[in-house]
Design a protein around this motif. Structure first.
Motif, PDB file in Angstrom:
ATOM      1  N   SER A  43       9.942   0.582  -1.701  1.00  0.00           N
ATOM      2  CA  SER A  43      10.558  -0.373  -2.516  1.00  0.00           C
ATOM      3  C   SER A  43       9.610  -1.516  -2.514  1.00  0.00           C
ATOM      4  O   SER A  43       9.795  -2.181  -3.849  1.00  0.00           O
ATOM      5  CB  SER A  43      11.973  -0.701  -2.030  1.00  0.00           C
ATOM      6  OG  SER A  43      11.799  -1.407  -0.804  1.00  0.00           O
ATOM      7  N   ASP A  44       8.571  -1.510  -1.701  1.00  0.00           N
ATOM      8  CA  ASP A  44       7.438  -2.928  -1.837  1.00  0.00           C
ATOM      9  C   ASP A  44       6.305  -2.422  -2.550  1.00  0.00           C
ATOM     10  O   ASP A  44       5.468  -3.059  -2.563  1.00  0.00           O
ATOM     11  CB  ASP A  44       7.610  -3.421  -0.497  1.00  0.00           C
ATOM     12  CG  ASP A  44       8.720  -4.134   0.008  1.00  0.00           C
ATOM     13  OD1 ASP A  44       9.424  -4.394  -0.717  1.00  0.00           O
ATOM     14  OD2 ASP A  44       8.774  -4.405   1.428  1.00  0.00           O
ATOM     15  N   ALA A  45       6.121  -1.179  -3.019  1.00  0.00           N
ATOM     16  CA  ALA A  45       4.861  -0.707  -3.511  1.00  0.00           C
ATOM     17  C   ALA A  45       4.220  -1.579  -4.702  1.00  0.00           C
ATOM     18  O   ALA A  45       3.302  -1.941  -4.760  1.00  0.00           O
ATOM     19  CB  ALA A  45       5.066   0.669  -3.973  1.00  0.00           C
ATOM     20  N   GLN A  46       5.313  -2.022  -5.685  1.00  0.00           N
ATOM     21  CA  GLN A  46       4.998  -2.839  -6.731  1.00  0.00           C
ATOM     22  C   GLN A  46       4.937  -4.257  -6.391  1.00  0.00           C
ATOM     23  O   GLN A  46       3.830  -4.811  -6.607  1.00  0.00           O
ATOM     24  CB  GLN A  46       5.953  -2.346  -7.831  1.00  0.00           C
ATOM     25  CG  GLN A  46       5.625  -3.199  -9.124  1.00  0.00           C
ATOM     26  CD  GLN A  46       4.256  -2.993  -9.980  1.00  0.00           C
ATOM     27  OE1 GLN A  46       3.862  -1.638  -9.981  1.00  0.00           O
ATOM     28  NE2 GLN A  46       3.647  -3.722 -10.612  1.00  0.00           N
ATOM     29  N   SER A  47       5.522  -4.550  -5.915  1.00  0.00           N
ATOM     30  CA  SER A  47       5.724  -6.363  -5.453  1.00  0.00           C
ATOM     31  C   SER A  47       5.061  -6.581  -4.624  1.00  0.00           C
ATOM     32  O   SER A  47       4.261  -7.747  -4.725  1.00  0.00           O
ATOM     33  CB  SER A  47       7.231  -6.392  -5.354  1.00  0.00           C
ATOM     34  OG  SER A  47       7.513  -5.883  -4.072  1.00  0.00           O
ATOM     35  N   LEU A  48       4.757  -5.892  -3.388  1.00  0.00           N
ATOM     36  CA  LEU A  48       4.067  -6.576  -2.282  1.00  0.00           C
ATOM     37  C   LEU A  48       2.790  -5.696  -1.913  1.00  0.00           C
ATOM     38  O   LEU A  48       1.868  -5.810  -1.186  1.00  0.00           O
ATOM     39  CB  LEU A  48       4.802  -6.567  -1.108  1.00  0.00           C
ATOM     40  CG  LEU A  48       5.941  -7.501  -1.033  1.00  0.00           C
ATOM     41  CD1 LEU A  48       6.906  -7.340   0.223  1.00  0.00           C
ATOM     42  CD2 LEU A  48       5.696  -8.887  -1.509  1.00  0.00           C
TER      43      LEU A  48
END
Length: 210
Positions: A149-154
């Protein structure tokens, strides 16, 4: 890049040696391509593979790797580009496929725009590696429970998710390393944040094709 002791340990971990054929995926500035070129020697081969998904970037990643391939002593380097899932069309079967700080991008819209889901790409890697070949992944760790879930944002991914996805393609985990771990990384900030840039908690997996 890392200090010399960590570089040496990562090279050993990746099992790149003389005469190896290596695919360096999304080579960035080409630092790893140069290192691998020196190691594999004149009988080896290094494919500096720029995914077509990023070939349009303003820094001209394909042109830069083609220039690198013309440097003295780089006759064993070939700069190539194609869609991620078309990688076998521009490379030969390899002993090692190297993915440095890139796997998480397989879960972003940019990389998936041409159909390259993580599952599909992992199958392509499996097909392109020789029996006994190694798939080596180093990436920024996300917090436990975050999955992809954090691949794009973080620009982070949970190690357990990577292992699950790669093993689903038929690979077997051969080794993992904590040499790049950082327990002080809060895992809640983007990897480019000045507070953590260059010092993120990173994991390293080496998978083998049976």
């Amino acid at each position: 890049m890392y200090d010399q002791p960590k570089l040496s340990e990562l090279i050993r971990f990746a099992r790149v040696g003389a005469d190896s054929t290596v695919i360096d995926v999304y080579p960035g500035d080409g630092d790893w391509t140069r290192l691998f070129s020196d190691i594999v020697g004149p009988k080896g081969r290094v494919y500096s593979f720029v995914p077509a998904e990023v070939a349009h970037f303003k820094n001209d990643p394909v042109g830069r790797m083609r220039t690198l391939a013309t440097e003295p002593g780089r006759e064993n380097v070939e700069a190539v580009s194609a869609d991620l899932i078309a990688m076998p069309k521009v490379t030969q079967p390899a002993d090692v496929l190297w993915l440095h700080l890139f796997y998480h991008d397989l879960h972003t819209p940019l990389m998936q725009a041409r159909g390259a889901t993580a599952a599909h790409f992992n199958r392509v890697v499996y097909e392109q590696l020789k029996p006994g070949g190694y798939y080596v992944i180093v990436d920024h760790a996300a917090a436990v429970g975050q999955g992809t879930s954090d691949a794009q944002s973080l620009h982070r991914i949970e190690p357990a998710s990577v292992r699950e996805e790669v093993e689903a393609a038929g690979f077997v985990l051969d080794a993992e390393s904590t040499m790049l771990a950082n327990k002080d990384d809060p895992h809640s900030i983007k990897v480019f944040d000045p507070a953590i840039k260059g010092e993120t908690d990173r994991f390293a997996y080496r998978f083998v094709k049976p």
